[in-house]
Structures are given as C-alpha cells and as structure tokens.
Design an enzyme around this catalytic site. Sequence first.
Site, PDB file in Angstrom:
ATOM      1  N   SER A   1     -13.502   2.555  -7.792  1.00  0.00           N
ATOM      2  CA  SER A   1     -14.719   2.172  -9.107  1.00  0.00           C
ATOM      3  C   SER A   1     -14.428   3.436 -10.049  1.00  0.00           C
ATOM      4  CB  SER A   1     -16.457   2.899  -8.194  1.00  0.00           C
ATOM      5  OG  SER A   1     -15.987   4.572  -7.700  1.00  0.00           O
ATOM      6  N   SER A   2     -13.329   4.533  -9.417  1.00  0.00           N
ATOM      7  CA  SER A   2     -12.977   5.201 -10.945  1.00  0.00           C
ATOM      8  C   SER A   2     -11.814   5.042 -11.774  1.00  0.00           C
ATOM      9  CB  SER A   2     -12.708   6.794 -10.103  1.00  0.00           C
ATOM     10  OG  SER A   2     -11.271   7.466 -10.772  1.00  0.00           O
TER      11      SER A   2
ATOM     12  N   ASP B   1       3.354   2.444  -5.008  1.00  0.00           N
ATOM     13  CA  ASP B   1       2.801   2.018  -6.295  1.00  0.00           C
ATOM     14  C   ASP B   1       3.159   2.856  -7.123  1.00  0.00           C
ATOM     15  OD1 ASP B   1       0.521   3.412  -5.757  1.00  0.00           O
ATOM     16  OD2 ASP B   1      -0.566   2.647  -7.584  1.00  0.00           O
TER      17      ASP B   1
ATOM     18  N   ASP C   1      -4.437   0.717  -9.884  1.00  0.00           N
ATOM     19  CA  ASP C   1      -5.704   0.345  -9.716  1.00  0.00           C
ATOM     20  C   ASP C   1      -6.255   0.266 -11.330  1.00  0.00           C
ATOM     21  OD1 ASP C   1      -5.261   1.201  -6.834  1.00  0.00           O
ATOM     22  OD2 ASP C   1      -6.295   3.077  -7.260  1.00  0.00           O
TER      23      ASP C   1
ATOM     24  N   GLY D   1     -12.444   2.672  -1.646  1.00  0.00           N
ATOM     25  CA  GLY D   1     -11.383   2.373  -2.509  1.00  0.00           C
ATOM     26  C   GLY D   1     -11.263   1.579  -2.455  1.00  0.00           C
ATOM     27  N   LEU D   2     -12.553   1.567  -4.029  1.00  0.00           N
ATOM     28  CA  LEU D   2     -11.764  -0.396  -4.675  1.00  0.00           C
ATOM     29  C   LEU D   2     -12.362   0.111  -5.777  1.00  0.00           C
ATOM     30  CD1 LEU D   2     -15.179  -1.900  -2.626  1.00  0.00           C
ATOM     31  CD2 LEU D   2     -12.726  -2.478  -2.484  1.00  0.00           C
TER      32      LEU D   2
ATOM     33  N   GLU E   1       1.066  -0.853  -0.012  1.00  0.00           N
ATOM     34  CA  GLU E   1       0.498  -0.488  -0.114  1.00  0.00           C
ATOM     35  C   GLU E   1       0.562   1.696  -0.186  1.00  0.00           C
ATOM     36  OE1 GLU E   1      -2.902   0.516  -1.357  1.00  0.00           O
ATOM     37  OE2 GLU E   1      -3.447  -1.214   0.165  1.00  0.00           O
TER      38      GLU E   1
ATOM     39  N   GLU F   1      -6.362   9.467 -14.679  1.00  0.00           N
ATOM     40  CA  GLU F   1      -6.834   9.890 -13.522  1.00  0.00           C
ATOM     41  C   GLU F   1      -5.638  11.192 -13.035  1.00  0.00           C
ATOM     42  OE1 GLU F   1      -8.815   8.333  -9.914  1.00  0.00           O
ATOM     43  OE2 GLU F   1      -8.318   6.556 -11.634  1.00  0.00           O
TER      44      GLU F   1
ATOM     45  N   GLY G   1     -16.436   5.758  -2.948  1.00  0.00           N
ATOM     46  CA  GLY G   1     -16.105   6.424  -2.457  1.00  0.00           C
ATOM     47  C   GLY G   1     -15.467   5.559  -1.067  1.00  0.00           C
TER      48      GLY G   1
HETATM   49  C1  GLA Z   1      -4.968   4.817  -4.171  1.00  0.00           C
HETATM   50  C2  GLA Z   1      -4.160   5.064  -5.408  1.00  0.00           C
HETATM   51  C3  GLA Z   1      -2.978   3.887  -5.617  1.00  0.00           C
HETATM   52  C4  GLA Z   1      -2.430   3.531  -4.858  1.00  0.00           C
HETATM   53  C5  GLA Z   1      -2.741   3.425  -3.587  1.00  0.00           C
HETATM   54  C6  GLA Z   1      -2.864   3.467  -2.273  1.00  0.00           C
HETATM   55  O1  GLA Z   1      -5.497   3.807  -4.304  1.00  0.00           O
HETATM   56  O2  GLA Z   1      -5.262   5.294  -6.205  1.00  0.00           O
HETATM   57  O3  GLA Z   1      -2.326   4.420  -7.059  1.00  0.00           O
HETATM   58  O4  GLA Z   1      -1.788   4.739  -4.202  1.00  0.00           O
HETATM   59  O5  GLA Z   1      -4.130   4.722  -3.556  1.00  0.00           O
HETATM   60  O6  GLA Z   1      -1.870   1.920  -2.663  1.00  0.00           O
END
Ligand code: GLA
Length: 339
Positions: A109-110, A22, A152, A106-107, A19, A140, A104
Amino acid sequence: MSNDAVTVRVPGRVNLIGEWIDFSGGTVLPMPIRAEITLTRTANGTGTDVVRSAEFNSEARFDIDAPALRDWSDAIRGGLQAARAKGWISGGQDVSVRSDIPVGQGLSSSAATIVATLKASRPQSETDDVALAQAARRVENAFLGVPCGIMDQMAVAVGRRGHVLALDTRDCSFELVPLPEDWEIVVIQSGVQRELADGSYKARQLECKTAMDVLGTADLCHADPAEFAGLLDPVAKRVRHVWSEGQRSLAAIAALKARDRAAFGALMVESHQSLRDNMEVSLPVMDRMVEDALELGAVGARLTGAGFGGCIVALVAPERAGTWWAALQSRHPQIKRAD
Ligand code: GLA
C-alpha cells in the site's frame, strides 16, 4: 505545469516468488492485485499540503517541507516533496486518496501511494515508469526510512493485471509473462499486522549487508556459494536463503513459461521453508496457514512480502479453488482473501 485535478489509480501487488532478494541482485516475480488506490491531486496555490484519506477518515495540513511523522500521510507527502524537487509541481497541493489495498498486510500500500502521488504529479512528457519507480523507492528509503529494494515500486508502476512481472532487480529490466488460465493465485490475509518501519525489516537487511561487506559484493544472488563457508549464523543463514531464493526464482520463471504448475508450486513451498528456517521471517500462524493450504490441495503456498505477519499466497487449480477456500477458512476463521 497545470493546475487541473489529476486522478490516477495504482494497484497493490503480491509477490509469487523471489523474496528478500530485491536488494541483492535477485530476480523477483510479483504481480498486481485487484485492490488499488485512487489518488487525486490539485495545486492549491498555498505553501501548505492538504491531504485527505477516505479510509483513515482524516484530513491533515502540513508545511510543504514537513518531515515524515510515521503516519498515513508520509507516503503522499514524501511523493509530493520528490515531485517538487524534480520541478514537476510547485507549492502546496490538495491530495485525496481512496484505497482498498489492506494496510500493513505486505501488499505494498505504501509503494502504491508513493507511485500514485508521483504519477499524478508528473507532466505528460514524462513517461518513464522505471525512473518513476526508482524515484518512489528513494522516497521510501530516504523519507520514510525503510531500506527496501525496488520490487514493490516496479510491480505497481509497470506491472499489468493477469501478468507476472519477471524483474531483474540489478538493472530493472523486466518481462511481463501472462499467468496461465489454469493457475489461480489466491492472496490470503493472516490478520497479523506488520510494519516495515518498525525495525524488523532493517535488522534482516543489515544482516544481508554484513554478508555483502564480508564478501565484497552486493550481488549475493550471483556470488559463488563456496565463498559462504566462513560466514557465521545468523548471517550465514540469511545468505543461504538469498542465494537459494535467487536460484528458485529463476527456476520459477522457467516453470511459468513452460506452464508447469506443479514445478512452480514446489518452488513456492521450498521458498516458504527457507523464509521460515533461514531468513526467519515467518510466524507460527503463517506456517500453519501454509501447511493447511497445501494439505487441503493447493499446488503451492508460501508467505509473501517481508513476513512477520501479512499475507500468504497460494497457487490453486481453479476448479478446486471454491471448496479449497471454504475448507481453509473453516480452519482459520480470521483469514480474508485479498487477490
Ligand atoms: C518488502 C520490501 C521489498 C522486498 C520485500 C521482501 O516488501 O518493500 O523491497 O524486500 O519486502 O521480498
């Protein structure tokens, strides 16, 4: 260029470990979830994009070059503008979307929406999903103004259900490792909404960027920790997280391949502690969910995604998952599963 309607389906993702690394040379381990977006695109022969969302119960019309407005239509319109810039489509488009990926939380969707828009727009001769994910990341970054990494977009563009995507974010090389049958991944929504464009993601990213400038490398995950000595907090803490998370995710790949569930779970727990104490992206409610998940018998648990709300992910023995979930839900009545 064809004017036929094209429909694609793209899933959301959960990140198991790796986490906030990236954009600093790390290896990350996301996997697709069941929830997905279904998107249909047709050229409409006008100079206007018409976008419809079943979830937002909304239809909106925009000039094809209209800028981002910070609403639900941005991801679609950013994707369409990128597809037009590539010459994949021309003129206005009708796009309708239906999605059960929670927004919203953290999965991704965007990312899934942008990737779906690009997949529905590319000609059949274009099959490079890595290049498509990279184009989605540029949307993005440049259109939506979120300085995210590549995790993502890659997870939703090339991931495969039931497999962990071991992704080296330096060059987008990857391996799809099957999830062992005796590992159950449970994704749990905290109910706390978070918004990546609201500034907290950018603020943490800027602190990492400061470290990159001072140390003269973007690859913090592979830097020599001896060089971190002169850094001051909060930058020093962020780098401590990034470097150690890079090590943990490599160890996690080894644990996954060895089917060592306990070792993988322990790495998840360490990851959460570092996200809480070094990256400082957790919230008390997420910490409590993680602590309770572990106390009730999960093998590992951590917040997943950027933090500041969203979801936690837990690794559970399948035979215990039902009773474990019931006990966790009785302590946290607001939670929902999203795996
Ligand atoms: C979001 C960002 C990713 C990554 C995570 C944290 O999901 O879109 O690029 O940085 O946070 O790991």
